[in-house]
Scaffold this active site. Structure first.
Site, mmCIF file in Angstrom:
data_model
loop_
_atom_site.group_PDB
_atom_site.id
_atom_site.type_symbol
_atom_site.label_atom_id
_atom_site.label_comp_id
_atom_site.label_asym_id
_atom_site.label_seq_id
_atom_site.Cartn_x
_atom_site.Cartn_y
_atom_site.Cartn_z
ATOM 1 N N SER A 194 1.203 -1.848 -0.261
ATOM 2 C CA SER A 194 -0.062 0.025 0.376
ATOM 3 C C SER A 194 0.872 1.145 0.397
ATOM 4 O O SER A 194 2.211 1.652 0.106
ATOM 5 C CB SER A 194 -0.750 0.049 0.956
ATOM 6 O OG SER A 194 -0.107 0.266 2.825
ATOM 7 N N GLY A 244 -8.990 -5.971 3.735
ATOM 8 C CA GLY A 244 -9.210 -6.689 2.745
ATOM 9 C C GLY A 244 -9.236 -6.267 0.631
ATOM 10 O O GLY A 244 -9.169 -7.166 0.290
ATOM 11 N N ALA A 245 -9.006 -4.939 0.859
ATOM 12 C CA ALA A 245 -9.197 -4.385 -0.235
ATOM 13 C C ALA A 245 -8.096 -4.724 -0.686
ATOM 14 O O ALA A 245 -7.943 -5.102 -2.082
ATOM 15 C CB ALA A 245 -8.590 -3.005 -0.420
ATOM 16 N N GLY A 246 -6.846 -4.356 -0.019
ATOM 17 C CA GLY A 246 -5.272 -4.931 -0.619
ATOM 18 C C GLY A 246 -5.386 -6.147 -1.658
ATOM 19 O O GLY A 246 -4.669 -6.520 -1.894
ATOM 20 N N ASP A 247 -6.117 -7.150 -0.155
ATOM 21 C CA ASP A 247 -5.547 -8.953 -0.923
ATOM 22 C C ASP A 247 -6.511 -8.960 -1.871
ATOM 23 O O ASP A 247 -6.420 -9.723 -2.256
ATOM 24 C CB ASP A 247 -6.604 -9.767 0.983
ATOM 25 C CG ASP A 247 -6.038 -9.100 2.121
ATOM 26 O OD1 ASP A 247 -4.736 -8.857 1.655
ATOM 27 O OD2 ASP A 247 -6.481 -8.970 2.846
ATOM 28 N N ASN A 271 -7.726 -3.735 -9.217
ATOM 29 C CA ASN A 271 -8.672 -2.890 -8.850
ATOM 30 C C ASN A 271 -10.247 -2.712 -8.532
ATOM 31 O O ASN A 271 -10.572 -2.460 -7.782
ATOM 32 C CB ASN A 271 -8.740 -1.225 -9.873
ATOM 33 C CG ASN A 271 -7.063 -0.605 -9.343
ATOM 34 O OD1 ASN A 271 -6.250 -1.152 -8.420
ATOM 35 N ND2 ASN A 271 -6.731 0.015 -10.753
HETATM 36 N N1 LIG Z 1 -12.808 3.779 -1.900
HETATM 37 C C1 LIG Z 1 -12.301 3.382 -3.285
HETATM 38 N N2 LIG Z 1 -13.007 3.450 -4.086
HETATM 39 C C2 LIG Z 1 -12.727 2.502 -4.573
HETATM 40 N N3 LIG Z 1 -11.202 1.915 -4.604
HETATM 41 C C3 LIG Z 1 -10.927 1.229 -4.086
HETATM 42 C C4 LIG Z 1 -10.840 1.820 -2.844
HETATM 43 N N4 LIG Z 1 -9.592 1.868 -1.742
HETATM 44 C C5 LIG Z 1 -9.280 0.475 -2.327
HETATM 45 N N5 LIG Z 1 -9.343 0.397 -3.460
HETATM 46 C C6 LIG Z 1 -9.326 -0.610 -4.248
HETATM 47 O O1 LIG Z 1 -8.069 -1.720 -4.139
HETATM 48 C C7 LIG Z 1 -7.217 -1.176 -3.949
HETATM 49 C C8 LIG Z 1 -6.174 -1.845 -2.956
HETATM 50 O O2 LIG Z 1 -6.433 -1.003 -1.489
HETATM 51 P P1 LIG Z 1 -5.066 0.180 -0.955
HETATM 52 O O3 LIG Z 1 -4.566 0.812 -1.685
HETATM 53 O O4 LIG Z 1 -6.492 0.464 0.477
HETATM 54 O O5 LIG Z 1 -4.986 -1.441 -0.040
HETATM 55 P P2 LIG Z 1 -4.486 -2.052 1.821
HETATM 56 O O6 LIG Z 1 -3.565 -0.320 1.932
HETATM 57 O O7 LIG Z 1 -3.431 -2.697 1.168
HETATM 58 O O8 LIG Z 1 -5.939 -2.045 2.247
HETATM 59 P P3 LIG Z 1 -5.927 -3.469 3.491
HETATM 60 O O9 LIG Z 1 -4.561 -3.002 4.271
HETATM 61 O O10 LIG Z 1 -7.149 -2.458 3.967
HETATM 62 O O11 LIG Z 1 -6.519 -4.599 2.765
HETATM 63 C C9 LIG Z 1 -7.059 -0.377 -4.403
HETATM 64 O O12 LIG Z 1 -5.962 0.072 -4.995
HETATM 65 C C10 LIG Z 1 -8.102 0.488 -5.472
HETATM 66 O O13 LIG Z 1 -7.917 -0.146 -6.453
HETATM 67 O O1 LIG Z 2 -8.141 -9.894 7.262
HETATM 68 C C1 LIG Z 2 -7.221 -8.769 7.472
HETATM 69 C C2 LIG Z 2 -6.282 -8.115 6.111
HETATM 70 O O2 LIG Z 2 -6.067 -9.601 5.813
HETATM 71 C C3 LIG Z 2 -5.248 -7.408 5.847
HETATM 72 O O3 LIG Z 2 -5.033 -7.450 5.339
HETATM 73 C C4 LIG Z 2 -4.015 -7.530 6.587
HETATM 74 O O4 LIG Z 2 -4.103 -6.352 6.986
HETATM 75 C C5 LIG Z 2 -5.144 -7.439 8.514
HETATM 76 O O5 LIG Z 2 -4.190 -7.263 9.384
HETATM 77 C C6 LIG Z 2 -6.482 -8.540 8.537
HETATM 78 O O6 LIG Z 2 -6.597 -8.388 9.583
#
Ligand SMILES: Nc1ncnc2c1ncn2[C@@H]1O[C@H](COP(=O)(O)OP(=O)(O)OP(=O)(O)O)[C@@H](O)[C@H]1O
Ligand SMILES: O[C@H]1[C@H](O)[C@@H](O)[C@H](O)[C@@H](O)[C@H]1O
Length: 345
Positions: A194, A244-247, A271
């Site tokens: 991220s 879970g967005a990043g996952d 995305n």
């Molecule tokens: N508010 C949003 N609107 C649209 N797309 C989003 C949004 N938030 C996340 N995304 C999509 O999900 C992807 C991953 O989100 P983010 O960059 O927040 O990852 P992250 O911080 O690793 O997430 P997390 O740790 O919560 O799982 C982004 O690149 C984007 O494509």
């Molecule tokens: O379920 C969530 C998710 O997998 C996230 O990516 C992680 O950052 C958190 O630690 C976890 O609790």
């Protein structure tokens, strides 16, 4: 161990052994507790492995999953974890003082199950490996085994750089150089971070070793590889919970790569799945019609790229074709978002 050459280096005369299995996911499931103003708002199945397998299963991409949980694991999952009877499942508390829709949260690991050892991982070969620990369960030797048995390994940097406060379990990050994994990094294919986590690595150095993907929530993501840098536009979403967005992003990226898309197109799929995930608390259930439309668009895109003699970089068109699939049941109108600016079509 005898290894198949990667698919791109196999010739009709290569000694062909057992075909690779598709995707190997390594990381513990966990229990997520969402807390706002001192009160528990929700308790859900968590762990990057759970979000990723949800995306892969929904997209009909077969995967093996290695995960450890304790005797108290509460969820029915399609990929059975290893149960360690004498341990408890990993638990994360996520404190959302600004509301659970807000991206800023404080994470605490309040319980940790066992690490995943090389001997827990099957001795098969895989096309893709995903090192996606959340609570420190991926050890350097675990990643070493993964790069041995997988043609390409995608790593979530959170699996490598998290450390946990010995008193309250608060998650802190260390620089990738000091993580104990630095010696394996030249053997990985993709590193996902991220934008906050990217501050803990040298992107200039890492992009020479592998393909670096930095996600930025509602702004989409950027891909860095050698001298190339590509911005991949986001999809519009109504964020309810960012967990879970990043996952799901990483799951979508790997689905795209398995399907043979190029990296920016695969990241666009990432995305898409990331944007759907933020609209739910916990695991999203993907709508079947939406999934079918996405699959059709992926096949169409592949054909289009195969037919085109020149490199086809028209991601805006792919984005535009995926958007209606994404929004068909939503009051949100499909929009094109480029560099954070949205334009009505
Ligand atoms: N508010 C949003 N609107 C649209 N797309 C989003 C949004 N938030 C996340 N995304 C999509 O999900 C992807 C991953 O989100 P983010 O960059 O927040 O990852 P992250 O911080 O690793 O997430 P997390 O740790 O919560 O799982 C982004 O690149 C984007 O494509
Ligand atoms: O379920 C969530 C998710 O997998 C996230 O990516 C992680 O950052 C958190 O630690 C976890 O609790």
């Amino acid at each position: 161990m005898t290894q198949n050459p990667p698919p791109s280096q196999q010739t009709p005369n290569s000694p062909r052994r057992i075909p690779n299995r598709r995707v190997l996911i390594v990381g513990n499931y966990c229990h997520d507790v969402l807390i706002q103003n001192g009160a528990v708002v929700a308790e859900t199945l968590g762990g990057a492995a759970s979000f990723i397998s949800n995306v892969l299963d929904s997209s009909s991409v077969s995967c093996d999953l290695v995960s450890k949980v304790g005797h108290d694991f509460r969820y029915e999952v399609s990929h059975a974890p290893i149960v360690v009877p004498e341990k408890e499942t990993t638990v994360f508390e996520a404190y959302f003082d600004l509301g659970i829709g807000h991206a800023d949260r404080v994470l605490k690991r309040v319980s940790a199950c066992d690490p995943i050892l090389p001997s827990d991982i099957p001795d098969s070969r895989f096309d893709f490996g995903m090192a996606v620990g959340v609570g420190g369960e991926i050890l350097p030797e675990t990643l070493e085994k993964m790069v041995e048995i997988c043609d390409v390994v995608a790593v979530d940097i959170q699996a490598l750089i998290r450390v946990f406060d010995p008193v309250d379990g608060a998650v802190k990050l260390v620089n990738l150089k000091e993580s104990g994994f630095h010696h394996v990094l030249h053997r990985i294919g993709f590193l996902k971070a991220s934008s906050d986590e990217a501050l803990f690595m040298d992107v200039e150095e890492m992009k020479r070793l592998c393909c670096v993907v930095v996600t930025s929530g509602e702004k989409g993501c950027r891909i860095y590889h050698k001298d190339d840098e590509t911005a991949v536009p986001p999809f519009l979403a109504k964020q309810v919970d960012p967990t879970g967005a990043g996952d799901s992003f990483l799951g979508g990226l790997v689905v795209g790569l398995v399907e043979g898309l190029d990296v920016p197109d695969a990241a666009l799929l990432g995305n898409l799945f990331g944007s759907i995930t933020v609209e739910h608390i916990g695991q999203p259930k993907f709508d079947l019609t939406m999934l079918q439309r996405v699959k059709d668009e992926v096949q169409r895109r592949k054909k289009q790229c195969n037919l085109s003699s020149s490199q086809n970089n028209d991601h805006d068109e792919f984005h535009a074709r995926l958007s209606p699939a994404r929004f068909q049941d939503s009051p949100l109108q499909p929009k094109l978002l480029v560099n954070g600016l949205s334009c009505d079509r």
